[in-house]
Write a protein that holds these residues in place. Structure first.
Motif, PDB file in Angstrom:
ATOM      1  N   LYS A  22      38.394  98.710  -6.366  1.00  0.00           N
ATOM      2  CA  LYS A  22      37.296  97.738  -6.419  1.00  0.00           C
ATOM      3  C   LYS A  22      37.811  96.380  -6.892  1.00  0.00           C
ATOM      4  CE  LYS A  22      32.787  97.072  -6.090  1.00  0.00           C
ATOM      5  NZ  LYS A  22      32.018  97.281  -4.878  1.00  0.00           N
ATOM      6  N   GLU A  23      38.677  96.370  -7.900  1.00  0.00           N
ATOM      7  CA  GLU A  23      39.243  95.110  -8.392  1.00  0.00           C
ATOM      8  C   GLU A  23      40.054  94.414  -7.309  1.00  0.00           C
ATOM      9  OE1 GLU A  23      39.826  96.373 -13.089  1.00  0.00           O
ATOM     10  OE2 GLU A  23      41.498  96.561 -11.693  1.00  0.00           O
ATOM     11  N   VAL A  24      40.856  95.180  -6.591  1.00  0.00           N
ATOM     12  CA  VAL A  24      41.684  94.600  -5.533  1.00  0.00           C
ATOM     13  C   VAL A  24      40.797  94.032  -4.433  1.00  0.00           C
ATOM     14  CG1 VAL A  24      43.410  95.088  -3.750  1.00  0.00           C
ATOM     15  CG2 VAL A  24      43.681  96.042  -6.047  1.00  0.00           C
ATOM     16  N   TRP A  25      39.783  94.764  -4.014  1.00  0.00           N
ATOM     17  CA  TRP A  25      38.879  94.296  -2.973  1.00  0.00           C
ATOM     18  C   TRP A  25      38.146  93.032  -3.405  1.00  0.00           C
ATOM     19  CZ3 TRP A  25      33.416  94.152  -2.892  1.00  0.00           C
ATOM     20  CH2 TRP A  25      32.870  93.767  -1.665  1.00  0.00           C
ATOM     21  N   GLU A  26      37.758  92.960  -4.672  1.00  0.00           N
ATOM     22  CA  GLU A  26      37.005  91.802  -5.171  1.00  0.00           C
ATOM     23  C   GLU A  26      37.846  90.528  -5.223  1.00  0.00           C
ATOM     24  OE1 GLU A  26      35.335  93.326  -8.815  1.00  0.00           O
ATOM     25  OE2 GLU A  26      33.542  94.032  -7.763  1.00  0.00           O
ATOM     26  N   ARG A  27      39.144  90.623  -5.036  1.00  0.00           N
ATOM     27  CA  ARG A  27      39.992  89.431  -4.967  1.00  0.00           C
ATOM     28  C   ARG A  27      39.664  88.593  -3.741  1.00  0.00           C
ATOM     29  NH1 ARG A  27      45.544  92.688  -6.443  1.00  0.00           N
ATOM     30  NH2 ARG A  27      44.940  93.138  -8.597  1.00  0.00           N
ATOM     31  N   ASN A  28      39.200  89.255  -2.673  1.00  0.00           N
ATOM     32  CA  ASN A  28      38.859  88.553  -1.439  1.00  0.00           C
ATOM     33  C   ASN A  28      37.855  89.384  -0.637  1.00  0.00           C
ATOM     34  OD1 ASN A  28      38.766  86.828   0.705  1.00  0.00           O
ATOM     35  ND2 ASN A  28      40.882  87.127   1.350  1.00  0.00           N
ATOM     36  N   PRO A  29      36.624  89.521  -1.121  1.00  0.00           N
ATOM     37  CA  PRO A  29      35.657  90.395  -0.456  1.00  0.00           C
ATOM     38  C   PRO A  29      35.220  89.906   0.926  1.00  0.00           C
ATOM     39  CG  PRO A  29      34.611  89.218  -2.256  1.00  0.00           C
ATOM     40  CD  PRO A  29      36.089  88.932  -2.336  1.00  0.00           C
ATOM     41  N   GLU A  30      35.422  88.628   1.223  1.00  0.00           N
ATOM     42  CA  GLU A  30      35.041  88.111   2.532  1.00  0.00           C
ATOM     43  C   GLU A  30      36.009  88.565   3.625  1.00  0.00           C
ATOM     44  OE1 GLU A  30      35.576  85.718  -0.071  1.00  0.00           O
ATOM     45  OE2 GLU A  30      33.501  85.993  -0.701  1.00  0.00           O
ATOM     46  N   ALA A  31      37.210  88.982   3.250  1.00  0.00           N
ATOM     47  CA  ALA A  31      38.240  89.329   4.228  1.00  0.00           C
ATOM     48  C   ALA A  31      37.943  90.637   4.956  1.00  0.00           C
ATOM     49  CB  ALA A  31      39.599  89.414   3.553  1.00  0.00           C
ATOM     50  N   ILE A  32      37.257  91.563   4.288  1.00  0.00           N
ATOM     51  CA  ILE A  32      37.072  92.896   4.853  1.00  0.00           C
ATOM     52  C   ILE A  32      35.889  93.566   4.158  1.00  0.00           C
ATOM     53  CG2 ILE A  32      38.696  93.961   3.239  1.00  0.00           C
ATOM     54  CD1 ILE A  32      39.697  95.701   5.512  1.00  0.00           C
ATOM     55  N   GLN A  33      35.167  94.408   4.881  1.00  0.00           N
ATOM     56  CA  GLN A  33      34.047  95.135   4.275  1.00  0.00           C
ATOM     57  C   GLN A  33      34.580  96.194   3.307  1.00  0.00           C
ATOM     58  OE1 GLN A  33      31.768  96.785   7.483  1.00  0.00           O
ATOM     59  NE2 GLN A  33      30.781  94.834   7.948  1.00  0.00           N
ATOM     60  N   TRP A  34      33.805  96.465   2.266  1.00  0.00           N
ATOM     61  CA  TRP A  34      34.196  97.430   1.236  1.00  0.00           C
ATOM     62  C   TRP A  34      34.470  98.807   1.838  1.00  0.00           C
ATOM     63  CZ3 TRP A  34      36.482  98.790  -2.845  1.00  0.00           C
ATOM     64  CH2 TRP A  34      36.138  99.914  -3.582  1.00  0.00           C
ATOM     65  N   GLU A  35      33.611  99.267   2.735  1.00  0.00           N
ATOM     66  CA  GLU A  35      33.786 100.592   3.333  1.00  0.00           C
ATOM     67  C   GLU A  35      35.095 100.667   4.119  1.00  0.00           C
ATOM     68  OE1 GLU A  35      30.983  98.744   3.634  1.00  0.00           O
ATOM     69  OE2 GLU A  35      29.783  99.862   2.179  1.00  0.00           O
ATOM     70  N   THR A  36      35.410  99.609   4.850  1.00  0.00           N
ATOM     71  CA  THR A  36      36.654  99.557   5.621  1.00  0.00           C
ATOM     72  C   THR A  36      37.848  99.517   4.687  1.00  0.00           C
ATOM     73  OG1 THR A  36      35.501  98.388   7.389  1.00  0.00           O
ATOM     74  CG2 THR A  36      37.905  98.282   7.406  1.00  0.00           C
TER      75      THR A  36
END
Length: 85
Positions: A22-36
């Motif tokens: 979750k922390e890694v994804w939140e670095r750039n959430p616009e780049a890719i959907q969370w589920e993906t």
């Protein structure tokens, strides 16, 4: 978005250092959907490009993920090729 491009996006997100998924994804959430992101990062884990490490803190049980040496080499090599192209 193509699967191969998605893999590289996720690997680049891990270049900034370890973190929970979750922390890694939140670095750039616009780049890719969370589920993906979750699905692709699970595949990268099974292919040995990222690894999980347990934190040393006893009260913190969430594992952090980070690039393996193999993963770091792969993403850095891809970035060089992409910049030349």
């Amino acid at each position: 978005m193509k699967k191969k491009q998605t893999k590289w996006i996720v690997l680049e997100m891990f270049l900034a250092g370890p973190g929970t998924r979750k922390e890694v994804w939140e670095r750039n959430p616009e780049a890719i959907q969370w589920e993906t992101f979750k699905r692709v990062s699970a595949g990268l884990l099974s292919n040995g490009l990222i690894e999980t490490v347990q934190p040393m803190n006893v009260g913190h049980s969430v594992a952090k993920a980070r690039l393996t040496t193999k993963g770091r080499r792969a993403v850095e090599g891809w970035r060089i090729v992409r910049e030349r192209g």
